[in-house]
Design a protein around this motif. Sequence first.
Motif, PDB file in Angstrom:
ATOM      1  N   UNK A 133       0.726  -0.990  -0.194  1.00 32.08           N
ATOM      2  CA  UNK A 133       0.121  -0.512  -0.300  1.00 32.08           C
ATOM      3  C   UNK A 133       0.339   1.121  -0.222  1.00 32.08           C
ATOM      4  N   UNK A 134       1.713   1.248   0.431  1.00 29.18           N
ATOM      5  CA  UNK A 134       2.693   2.421   0.919  1.00 29.18           C
ATOM      6  C   UNK A 134       3.740   2.947  -0.748  1.00 29.18           C
ATOM      7  N   UNK A 135       3.639   1.644  -0.621  1.00 25.35           N
ATOM      8  CA  UNK A 135       4.495   1.443  -2.289  1.00 25.35           C
ATOM      9  C   UNK A 135       3.856   2.261  -3.035  1.00 25.35           C
ATOM     10  N   UNK A 136       2.515   1.585  -3.658  1.00 25.57           N
ATOM     11  CA  UNK A 136       1.800   2.995  -4.857  1.00 25.57           C
ATOM     12  C   UNK A 136       0.906   3.435  -4.222  1.00 25.57           C
ATOM     13  N   UNK A 137       1.001   3.596  -3.141  1.00 26.59           N
ATOM     14  CA  UNK A 137       1.051   5.681  -2.593  1.00 26.59           C
ATOM     15  C   UNK A 137       2.023   6.290  -3.069  1.00 26.59           C
ATOM     16  N   UNK A 138       3.053   6.200  -2.994  1.00 26.20           N
ATOM     17  CA  UNK A 138       4.243   6.802  -3.156  1.00 26.20           C
ATOM     18  C   UNK A 138       4.638   6.786  -4.301  1.00 26.20           C
TER      19      UNK A 138
END
Length: 142
Positions: A133-138
């Motif tokens: 999720x954090x990879x997708x957000x960034x």
Amino acid sequence: MNVAAILNVKGRAVATAKADTSLQDIARVLSERRIGAIVILGGDGRVEGIVSERDIIRAVADRGSTCLSDSAGSVMTRDVITCTLADSVDHLMQTMTAGRFRHVPIVEAGGLVGIVSIGDVVKHHIAEVEQEASALKSYLVS
Ligand code: AMP
């Protein structure tokens, strides 16, 4: 992702006991260490069985509290299913689901090197989902 990745995070300590340990002592260790199962080792250090809280509950239900002075060997599961460090986490989850148990000792060259519980698998899965999720957000904000 493989079993080694889980053990790298949680460590390799495993609660073990001998088959002649009383169920009272096993229950005490399970309670003190807040764990659900103990691996039973033979004199040669090999896995001889596993006792989970369910085995103790079953014994108490069948025979009453006097069973607490019986040995771990009297209730342990002898046919222990194990995995290796190189096994995938998917394989480990399938093994738990098919066998309907929540603990899998990890064995390499006949020696116990760790244990993975269903709780460890869930924790690992949540960490993976959060990372994704954090990879997708960034990716979206860059
Ligand atoms: P658990 O769900 O791990 O508390 O265990 C449920 C039952 O399965 C108990 O009778 C345990 O002795 C047994 N058991 C737990 N882990 C294993 C395993 N890796 N292989 C075979 N039996 C197991």
